[in-house]
Scaffold this active site. Structure first.
Site, short mmCIF file in Angstrom:
data_model
loop_
_atom_site.label_atom_id
_atom_site.label_comp_id
_atom_site.label_asym_id
_atom_site.label_seq_id
_atom_site.Cartn_x
_atom_site.Cartn_y
_atom_site.Cartn_z
N ILE A 23 22.16 -46.84 3.73
CA ILE A 23 21.05 -46.28 2.90
C ILE A 23 19.81 -45.98 3.82
O ILE A 23 19.13 -44.99 3.54
CB ILE A 23 20.58 -47.55 1.79
CG1 ILE A 23 21.75 -47.62 0.85
CG2 ILE A 23 19.43 -47.08 1.08
CD1 ILE A 23 21.83 -48.75 -0.15
N SER A 99 27.11 -57.63 1.36
CA SER A 99 28.61 -58.25 1.17
C SER A 99 28.38 -59.54 0.40
O SER A 99 28.03 -60.40 1.38
CB SER A 99 29.54 -58.09 2.53
OG SER A 99 30.46 -58.67 2.07
N SER A 138 18.93 -56.16 -5.32
CA SER A 138 20.23 -55.99 -5.61
C SER A 138 20.47 -56.50 -7.04
O SER A 138 20.18 -57.54 -7.49
CB SER A 138 21.11 -56.83 -4.66
OG SER A 138 22.53 -56.93 -5.20
N TYR A 162 25.04 -64.37 -1.01
CA TYR A 162 24.22 -62.94 -0.89
C TYR A 162 23.02 -62.90 -1.85
O TYR A 162 21.98 -62.48 -1.80
CB TYR A 162 25.23 -61.82 -0.84
CG TYR A 162 24.63 -60.61 -0.97
CD1 TYR A 162 23.86 -60.14 0.12
CD2 TYR A 162 24.68 -59.70 -2.07
CE1 TYR A 162 23.56 -58.66 0.09
CE2 TYR A 162 24.16 -58.39 -2.18
CZ TYR A 162 23.36 -57.90 -0.91
OH TYR A 162 22.97 -56.66 -1.30
N LYS A 166 19.01 -62.47 -1.52
CA LYS A 166 18.34 -61.23 -2.13
C LYS A 166 17.21 -61.54 -3.25
O LYS A 166 16.19 -60.94 -3.01
CB LYS A 166 19.15 -60.21 -2.90
CG LYS A 166 20.26 -59.29 -1.99
CD LYS A 166 19.59 -58.88 -0.51
CE LYS A 166 19.08 -57.37 -0.85
NZ LYS A 166 18.62 -56.96 0.59
N ASN A 191 25.54 -50.72 -7.40
CA ASN A 191 26.45 -50.31 -6.42
C ASN A 191 26.07 -48.98 -5.83
O ASN A 191 26.21 -47.77 -6.76
CB ASN A 191 27.69 -50.22 -6.79
CG ASN A 191 28.21 -51.79 -7.27
OD1 ASN A 191 27.54 -52.59 -7.99
ND2 ASN A 191 29.31 -52.12 -6.34
N VAL A 192 25.63 -48.82 -4.79
CA VAL A 192 25.29 -47.36 -4.24
C VAL A 192 26.48 -46.96 -3.23
O VAL A 192 27.17 -47.59 -2.66
CB VAL A 192 24.06 -47.60 -3.28
CG1 VAL A 192 23.48 -46.36 -2.83
CG2 VAL A 192 22.95 -48.35 -4.03
N ARG A 230 31.19 -51.18 -12.58
CA ARG A 230 29.94 -51.23 -12.00
C ARG A 230 29.35 -49.82 -12.40
O ARG A 230 29.91 -48.93 -12.78
CB ARG A 230 30.26 -51.07 -10.54
CG ARG A 230 31.03 -52.46 -10.18
CD ARG A 230 30.27 -53.43 -9.96
NE ARG A 230 30.84 -54.46 -9.30
CZ ARG A 230 31.62 -55.66 -10.15
NH1 ARG A 230 31.57 -55.42 -11.40
NH2 ARG A 230 32.17 -56.63 -9.45
N ARG A 291 38.62 -61.98 -6.72
CA ARG A 291 37.92 -62.95 -5.70
C ARG A 291 36.72 -63.64 -6.25
O ARG A 291 36.09 -63.27 -7.16
CB ARG A 291 37.24 -61.93 -4.59
CG ARG A 291 38.35 -61.16 -3.62
CD ARG A 291 37.92 -60.23 -2.60
NE ARG A 291 36.76 -59.20 -3.28
CZ ARG A 291 36.27 -58.36 -2.39
NH1 ARG A 291 36.55 -58.00 -1.15
NH2 ARG A 291 35.53 -57.52 -3.09
P1 NAD Z 1 24.10 -51.27 5.81
O1 NAD Z 1 24.96 -52.75 6.44
O2 NAD Z 1 24.79 -49.94 5.87
O3 NAD Z 1 22.70 -51.18 6.26
C1 NAD Z 1 22.12 -52.42 6.87
C2 NAD Z 1 21.31 -52.21 7.93
O4 NAD Z 1 20.69 -53.30 8.40
C3 NAD Z 1 22.45 -52.06 9.13
O5 NAD Z 1 22.10 -51.01 9.84
C4 NAD Z 1 22.27 -53.42 10.12
O6 NAD Z 1 22.57 -53.05 11.60
C5 NAD Z 1 20.78 -53.82 9.81
N1 NAD Z 1 20.67 -55.23 9.99
C6 NAD Z 1 21.01 -56.23 9.32
N2 NAD Z 1 20.62 -57.30 9.68
C7 NAD Z 1 19.73 -57.06 10.49
C8 NAD Z 1 18.69 -57.62 11.22
N3 NAD Z 1 18.80 -59.12 11.33
N4 NAD Z 1 17.73 -57.03 11.90
C9 NAD Z 1 17.65 -55.62 12.16
N5 NAD Z 1 18.58 -54.99 11.44
C10 NAD Z 1 19.60 -55.67 10.66
O7 NAD Z 1 23.99 -51.50 4.46
P2 NAD Z 1 23.20 -50.76 3.01
O8 NAD Z 1 24.50 -50.67 2.25
O9 NAD Z 1 22.67 -49.59 3.81
O10 NAD Z 1 22.12 -51.67 2.52
C11 NAD Z 1 20.99 -51.58 2.52
C12 NAD Z 1 19.94 -52.42 1.77
O11 NAD Z 1 20.26 -52.28 0.67
C13 NAD Z 1 20.48 -54.02 2.02
O12 NAD Z 1 19.35 -54.67 1.90
C14 NAD Z 1 21.25 -54.39 1.08
O13 NAD Z 1 21.36 -55.79 0.71
C15 NAD Z 1 20.62 -53.32 -0.34
N6 NAD Z 1 21.60 -53.12 -1.42
C16 NAD Z 1 22.54 -52.32 -0.90
C17 NAD Z 1 23.62 -51.96 -1.86
C18 NAD Z 1 24.52 -50.87 -1.89
O14 NAD Z 1 25.55 -50.87 -2.89
N7 NAD Z 1 24.90 -50.65 -0.73
C19 NAD Z 1 23.63 -52.58 -3.29
C20 NAD Z 1 22.13 -53.32 -3.57
C21 NAD Z 1 21.49 -53.51 -2.52
#
Ligand code: NAD
Length: 328
Positions: A23, A99, A138, A162, A166, A191-192, A230, A291
């Site tokens: 994202i 996750s 989330s 998780y 959040k 869910n994105v 979802r 799960r």
């Molecule tokens: P992603 O894992 O692709 O991206 C997360 C990024 O954060 C990664 O590049 C990782 O290296 C970085 N990161 C993790 N821990 C870190 C730390 N301690 N310091 C610095 N960087 C760190 O995940 P995403 O799907 O792009 O998710 C982005 C955000 O959106 C997250 O906060 C996630 O909880 C939230 N989210 C995502 C979804 C989804 O469906 N993808 C749904 C709900 C919420």
């Protein structure tokens, strides 16, 4: 209104944490196209430099006038957060360990990045006079309550570590407006899916995992009977919601929290059927045991975000899936 009409004040500086992830890298790309100065912060734990290649190449280019700086650093380090937020107007806080399953296996890691890391970012943002802070929350905070659609004022019922991380960070984010006046907005993503979502980890999301298996000519795996559903949302909708939250002047939004989704739900079996059509082959998933921690159904009400931020989804599920497949 659509993504093209989003207007930021001239000369503002933004920070995207988690910019090398799925994202974050999509947000980064959009913000750079808007000619904003963007700083990115990521520890590359689940993200990858290949996701921000273009921005990095431009920033090391001969012209020397790139709008992008990258900090390879960790939000668990308060000093890093302080340096990253210096001189910044808007923070998009995407960094977190995603996750449900990872969090059940490694609760301490999820806790420290998602809760401590977010508090570090809020603390530093306030100290550095950041104006606005958009937090990636989330839909998992709702848990398995049977009521659909999920409305923001419903009681929360997190079912996994998780989800607790959040939600806790969301509470901190809200308090930073109530206690310190930092203009925060929490966005509860459902869910994105979309380009640059990694299919390469055991913790990857279901759509990239399905596509990877299909491309390898092997069978996608479904945990449970596949009837779980979802509210899958294409990435452009999430970028759009973030930009609306970042540019809104509606004070009601500050310290507040919103669903971000498509407003429709689709089961995993339906996705398999659609993919069979797109790929013109009979895709037979392998069904495995359900799960722990997974919720059965999820669907967002979009009334509140429509009302306060003017959001409605830009891309529907089928169009988003077709777009992704064309790029996968
Ligand atoms: P992603 O894992 O692709 O991206 C997360 C990024 O954060 C990664 O590049 C990782 O290296 C970085 N990161 C993790 N821990 C870190 C730390 N301690 N310091 C610095 N960087 C760190 O995940 P995403 O799907 O792009 O998710 C982005 C955000 O959106 C997250 O906060 C996630 O909880 C939230 N989210 C995502 C979804 C989804 O469906 N993808 C749904 C709900 C919420």
């Amino acid at each position: 209104m659509g993504l093209e009409e989003i207007k930021f004040d001239k000369d503002i500086k933004v920070l995207v944490t988690g910019c090398a992830g799925f994202i974050g890298s999509n947000l980064l790309e959009f913000l750079l196209k808007k000619n904003l100065y963007v700083r990115g912060l990521d520890n590359l734990s689940t993200g990858s430099l290949k996701n921000i290649n273009k921005a990095l190449e431009a920033s090391s280019g001969k012209s020397g006038n790139s709008n992008f700086d990258f900090i390879n650093g960790d939000i668990r380090n308060p000093e890093t957060c302080k340096a990253a937020t210096g001189d910044i107007d808007i923070v998009f806080h995407e960094a977190a360990l995603g996750s449900v399953q990872r969090s059940i296996e490694n609760p301490l890691d999820s806790n420290s990045s998602n809760i401590d890391g977010t508090l570090n970012m809020l603390f530093a943002s306030h100290k550095n006079n950041v104006r606005r802070f958009i937090y990636a929350s989330s839909s998992s905070v709702y848990g398995d309550t049977p009521v659909l659609p999920k409305v923001e004022d419903m009681p929360v019922n997190p079912k996994s570590i998780y989800a607790v991380t959040k939600l806790t960070a969301e509470y901190y984010t809200r308090l930073y407006y109530n206690l310190y006046g930092l203009e925060t907005v929490s966005l509860r993503y459902f869910n994105v899916f979309g380009e640059r979502q990694s299919p390469d980890s055991i913790y990857s999301a279901v759509i990239p995992l399905f596509l990877k298996k299909i491309n390898e000519d092997s069978r996608p795996v479904i945990f449970g009977d596949g009837e779980q559903s979802r509210d899958f949302s294409y990435i452009d909708n999430v970028v759009y919601a973030n930009c609306l939250a970042a540019t809104s002047e509606n004070k009601k939004a500050f310290g507040n929290f919103y669903n971000v989704a498509c407003g429709k739900r689709i089961s995993l079996n339906e996705i398999i059927r659609l993919l069979s059509e797109y790929y013109d082959k009979d895709i037979e998933p392998v069904y495995k045991e359900e799960r722990k921690g997974d919720v059965k159904h999820s669907l967002a009400s979009l009334e509140k975000i429509r009302e306060d931020l003017g959001y409605s989804p830009l891309v529907g599920f089928k169009d988003g899936l077709a777009e992704l497949i064309s790029k996968f």
